[in-house]
Design a protein around this motif. Structure first.
Motif, PDB file in Angstrom:
ATOM      1  N   CYS A  48       0.800  -1.230   0.000  1.00 12.00           N
ATOM      2  CA  CYS A  48       0.000   0.000   0.000  1.00 12.00           C
ATOM      3  C   CYS A  48       0.828   1.274   0.000  1.00 12.00           C
ATOM      4  O   CYS A  48       0.261   2.372  -0.107  1.00 12.00           O
ATOM      5  CB  CYS A  48      -0.907   0.026   1.234  1.00 12.00           C
ATOM      6  SG  CYS A  48      -2.083  -1.330   1.310  1.00 12.00           S
ATOM      7  N   LEU A  49       2.134   1.160   0.130  1.00  9.53           N
ATOM      8  CA  LEU A  49       2.985   2.342   0.223  1.00  9.53           C
ATOM      9  C   LEU A  49       4.088   2.297  -0.810  1.00  9.53           C
ATOM     10  O   LEU A  49       4.839   1.327  -0.887  1.00  9.53           O
ATOM     11  CB  LEU A  49       3.594   2.433   1.631  1.00  9.53           C
ATOM     12  CG  LEU A  49       4.603   3.562   1.872  1.00  9.53           C
ATOM     13  CD1 LEU A  49       3.939   4.927   1.698  1.00  9.53           C
ATOM     14  CD2 LEU A  49       5.228   3.440   3.258  1.00  9.53           C
ATOM     15  N   ALA A  50       4.177   3.345  -1.627  1.00  8.03           N
ATOM     16  CA  ALA A  50       5.236   3.461  -2.632  1.00  8.03           C
ATOM     17  C   ALA A  50       5.960   4.783  -2.432  1.00  8.03           C
ATOM     18  O   ALA A  50       5.339   5.849  -2.503  1.00  8.03           O
ATOM     19  CB  ALA A  50       4.653   3.372  -4.040  1.00  8.03           C
ATOM     20  N   GLY A  65      -0.261   4.470 -11.493  1.00 11.20           N
ATOM     21  CA  GLY A  65      -0.328   3.502 -10.406  1.00 11.20           C
ATOM     22  C   GLY A  65      -1.308   3.913  -9.327  1.00 11.20           C
ATOM     23  O   GLY A  65      -1.871   3.059  -8.629  1.00 11.20           O
ATOM     24  N   ALA A  66      -1.540   5.213  -9.185  1.00 10.29           N
ATOM     25  CA  ALA A  66      -2.474   5.685  -8.163  1.00 10.29           C
ATOM     26  C   ALA A  66      -3.918   5.345  -8.507  1.00 10.29           C
ATOM     27  O   ALA A  66      -4.776   5.316  -7.621  1.00 10.29           O
ATOM     28  CB  ALA A  66      -2.324   7.197  -7.988  1.00 10.29           C
ATOM     29  N   SER A  67      -4.181   5.114  -9.778  1.00  6.12           N
ATOM     30  CA  SER A  67      -5.553   4.820 -10.200  1.00  6.12           C
ATOM     31  C   SER A  67      -5.910   3.347 -10.069  1.00  6.12           C
ATOM     32  O   SER A  67      -7.063   2.966 -10.307  1.00  6.12           O
ATOM     33  CB  SER A  67      -5.747   5.266 -11.658  1.00  6.12           C
ATOM     34  OG  SER A  67      -5.513   6.655 -11.785  1.00  6.12           O
ATOM     35  N   TYR A  77      -0.878   4.708  -0.850  1.00  9.59           N
ATOM     36  CA  TYR A  77      -0.203   5.997  -0.685  1.00  9.59           C
ATOM     37  C   TYR A  77       1.007   6.035  -1.621  1.00  9.59           C
ATOM     38  O   TYR A  77       1.805   5.091  -1.656  1.00  9.59           O
ATOM     39  CB  TYR A  77       0.269   6.205   0.753  1.00  9.59           C
ATOM     40  CG  TYR A  77      -0.850   6.388   1.740  1.00  9.59           C
ATOM     41  CD1 TYR A  77      -1.327   7.654   2.062  1.00  9.59           C
ATOM     42  CD2 TYR A  77      -1.434   5.281   2.369  1.00  9.59           C
ATOM     43  CE1 TYR A  77      -2.360   7.821   2.969  1.00  9.59           C
ATOM     44  CE2 TYR A  77      -2.462   5.439   3.279  1.00  9.59           C
ATOM     45  CZ  TYR A  77      -2.920   6.704   3.570  1.00  9.59           C
ATOM     46  OH  TYR A  77      -3.943   6.866   4.475  1.00  9.59           O
ATOM     47  N   LEU A  78       1.141   7.139  -2.341  1.00  8.85           N
ATOM     48  CA  LEU A  78       2.298   7.365  -3.195  1.00  8.85           C
ATOM     49  C   LEU A  78       3.012   8.620  -2.709  1.00  8.85           C
ATOM     50  O   LEU A  78       2.418   9.714  -2.685  1.00  8.85           O
ATOM     51  CB  LEU A  78       1.888   7.542  -4.661  1.00  8.85           C
ATOM     52  CG  LEU A  78       1.484   6.268  -5.432  1.00  8.85           C
ATOM     53  CD1 LEU A  78       0.077   5.815  -5.032  1.00  8.85           C
ATOM     54  CD2 LEU A  78       1.542   6.506  -6.941  1.00  8.85           C
ATOM     55  N   SER A 105      -7.797   9.708  -7.883  1.00 16.10           N
ATOM     56  CA  SER A 105      -8.272   8.339  -7.672  1.00 16.10           C
ATOM     57  C   SER A 105      -8.903   8.193  -6.288  1.00 16.10           C
ATOM     58  O   SER A 105      -8.367   8.707  -5.303  1.00 16.10           O
ATOM     59  CB  SER A 105      -7.098   7.357  -7.794  1.00 16.10           C
ATOM     60  OG  SER A 105      -7.470   6.076  -7.320  1.00 16.10           O
ATOM     61  N   PRO A 106     -10.027   7.508  -6.177  1.00 11.47           N
ATOM     62  CA  PRO A 106     -10.633   7.260  -4.852  1.00 11.47           C
ATOM     63  C   PRO A 106      -9.894   6.190  -4.063  1.00 11.47           C
ATOM     64  O   PRO A 106     -10.169   5.993  -2.878  1.00 11.47           O
ATOM     65  CB  PRO A 106     -12.053   6.797  -5.209  1.00 11.47           C
ATOM     66  CG  PRO A 106     -11.913   6.162  -6.554  1.00 11.47           C
ATOM     67  CD  PRO A 106     -10.853   6.955  -7.277  1.00 11.47           C
ATOM     68  N   PHE A 107      -8.946   5.501  -4.728  1.00 10.89           N
ATOM     69  CA  PHE A 107      -8.243   4.408  -4.074  1.00 10.89           C
ATOM     70  C   PHE A 107      -6.908   4.836  -3.464  1.00 10.89           C
ATOM     71  O   PHE A 107      -6.274   4.038  -2.774  1.00 10.89           O
ATOM     72  CB  PHE A 107      -7.960   3.278  -5.079  1.00 10.89           C
ATOM     73  CG  PHE A 107      -9.156   2.833  -5.848  1.00 10.89           C
ATOM     74  CD1 PHE A 107     -10.252   2.264  -5.205  1.00 10.89           C
ATOM     75  CD2 PHE A 107      -9.205   2.989  -7.220  1.00 10.89           C
ATOM     76  CE1 PHE A 107     -11.371   1.856  -5.916  1.00 10.89           C
ATOM     77  CE2 PHE A 107     -10.315   2.575  -7.942  1.00 10.89           C
ATOM     78  CZ  PHE A 107     -11.403   2.011  -7.285  1.00 10.89           C
ATOM     79  N   SER A 108      -6.489   6.086  -3.721  1.00  8.93           N
ATOM     80  CA  SER A 108      -5.123   6.452  -3.360  1.00  8.93           C
ATOM     81  C   SER A 108      -5.025   7.868  -2.806  1.00  8.93           C
ATOM     82  O   SER A 108      -5.909   8.713  -3.041  1.00  8.93           O
ATOM     83  CB  SER A 108      -4.199   6.338  -4.587  1.00  8.93           C
ATOM     84  OG  SER A 108      -4.224   5.039  -5.139  1.00  8.93           O
ATOM     85  N   THR A 109      -3.919   8.107  -2.105  1.00 10.87           N
ATOM     86  CA  THR A 109      -3.520   9.439  -1.676  1.00 10.87           C
ATOM     87  C   THR A 109      -2.108   9.690  -2.184  1.00 10.87           C
ATOM     88  O   THR A 109      -1.222   8.853  -1.991  1.00 10.87           O
ATOM     89  CB  THR A 109      -3.531   9.557  -0.141  1.00 10.87           C
ATOM     90  OG1 THR A 109      -4.877   9.443   0.331  1.00 10.87           O
ATOM     91  CG2 THR A 109      -2.951  10.883   0.312  1.00 10.87           C
TER      92      THR A 109
END
Length: 361
Positions: A48-50, A65-67, A77-78, A105-109
């Motif tokens: 979950c963390l990049a 990748g955030a999408s 999280y990116l 993206s609703p999946f990422s911050t």
């Protein structure tokens, strides 16, 4: 937004879509990164963390990748960082960032990190306009004193409020921007480092006493010498002269000062800027008054011939002081003036040259 609000959003599991962490306080950057990592379950953290070190022209691919939905966990999280604060961002990168921030993206911050961003850059302007900006500014003396008390309390050590404020004051620094002072604060990285040393030296202490502060005096001397070296690196003669005179008034060794000045320029000649920081902006939590850090600045402000000249001038001043010169202070002040203005003394030794009137009291 302030860092505590950012950390609270992470702790509550309610992060926003995009953040821009900007400002000079490296300790607060470190705290925010630590809070972000701590908010993720250990078992899913690597999925979950990049942490991404920015490269010009690659932002479109990275944001793709955030999408994507995370393989494990509910949210990704990116973290984007750049040792040069996105100075070399391309127009394509700016367009890619705008497109993403318009429809995140609703999946990422996504989190972008910068220490001293150039606000003329398109990417920086986009982040300031469309992301939640988290200001990383140094804490005031009073706020830092409160932090000292909380830190010591976690270690089971009591500290009186006035003593905590005195500790904070020892590590208070002003920021210099283009030769003008701007509001500064307390460097909590240094405070924490010195408190860790103190707790290690006094493991049985239950209450911090004034006598314990004597253990921190060595750092204070190093810190003041670092201020002198940084003023020389930034070619601010008046400030350098002020620090030099303070050091001499405190009976600091002239030979030590000469050695520190020469060592600064020797490190600059060795190419101190080749590897200025660790991996990306998150690891740039260094002491700005340490010689390796200052040497990187010297490389940018002095041409190579002046680096060599500074070492020669320091050697001449050393010979002058050792030859029983009556007032070593004059030689040191003259040396600092020669280095900063780039004046050579190849014909006449430095200790035989007349002192510029600007140095007189």
């Amino acid at each position: 937004m302030i860092p505590t609000e950012f950390i609270a959003a992470l702790t509550q599991g309610k992060p926003g879509a995009a953040y821009f962490l900007c400002g000079p306080d490296r300790f607060l950057h470190e705290e925010c990164r630590g809070a972000l990592i701590a908010s993720l379950p250990a078992g899913t953290r690597e999925w979950c963390l990049a942490e991404i070190e920015y490269e010009p022209g690659r932002l479109t691919r990275e944001l793709e990748g955030a999408s994507q939905m995370p393989m494990l966990g509910n949210h990704s999280y990116l973290l984007f960082s750049d040792a040069e604060d996105f100075k070399h961002a391309t127009d394509d990168d700016a367009e890619a960032l705008k497109a993403y921030l318009d429809r995140p993206s609703p999946f990422s911050t996504v989190v972008f990190v910068a220490i001293e961003p150039d606000r003329r850059r398109k990417v920086i302007q986009l982040l300031e306009k469309k992301a939640q900006v988290v200001e990383m500014l140094p804490l005031s003396r009073r706020d830092a004193a409160s932090w000292v008390k909380r830190y010591l309390a976690k270690a089971g050590v009591e500290c009186a409020p006035e003593l905590a404020e005195e500790i904070a004051a020892k590590f208070e620094v002003s920021r210099e921007t283009r030769g003008q002072s701007s509001p500064g604060g307390v460097n909590l990285i240094w405070v924490r480092t010195e408190l860790e040393k103190l707790l290690t030296a006094k493991p049985d202490a239950k209450r911090l006493e004034r006598a314990h502060l004597e253990l921190m005096m060595g750092f204070r001397e190093e810190h003041v010498i670092g201020k002198l070296l940084r003023a020389i690196a930034e070619r601010r003669f008046g400030t350098a002269l002020e620090h030099l005179r303070a050091l001499l008034a405190s009976k600091e060794s002239e030979m030590l000062l000469l050695w520190c000045i020469a060592d600064l320029f020797r490190q600059a000649l060795r190419g101190a800027s080749s590897q200025p920081f660790g991996r990306g902006g998150w690891n740039r939590f260094a002491n700005p008054f340490s010689t390796p850090e200052i040497a990187q600045l010297v490389v940018r402000t002095y041409p190579r011939e002046q680096l060599l000249q500074a070492i020669r001038l320091t050697r001449q001043a050393d010979l002058g002081i050792k030859s029983s010169w009556k007032d070593s202070r004059i030689l040191l002040e003259f040396l600092v003036w020669q280095i900063i203005v780039g004046k050579s003394s190849e014909i006449v030794p430095a200790f035989e040259m007349p002192l510029p009137t600007v140095l007189s009291d």
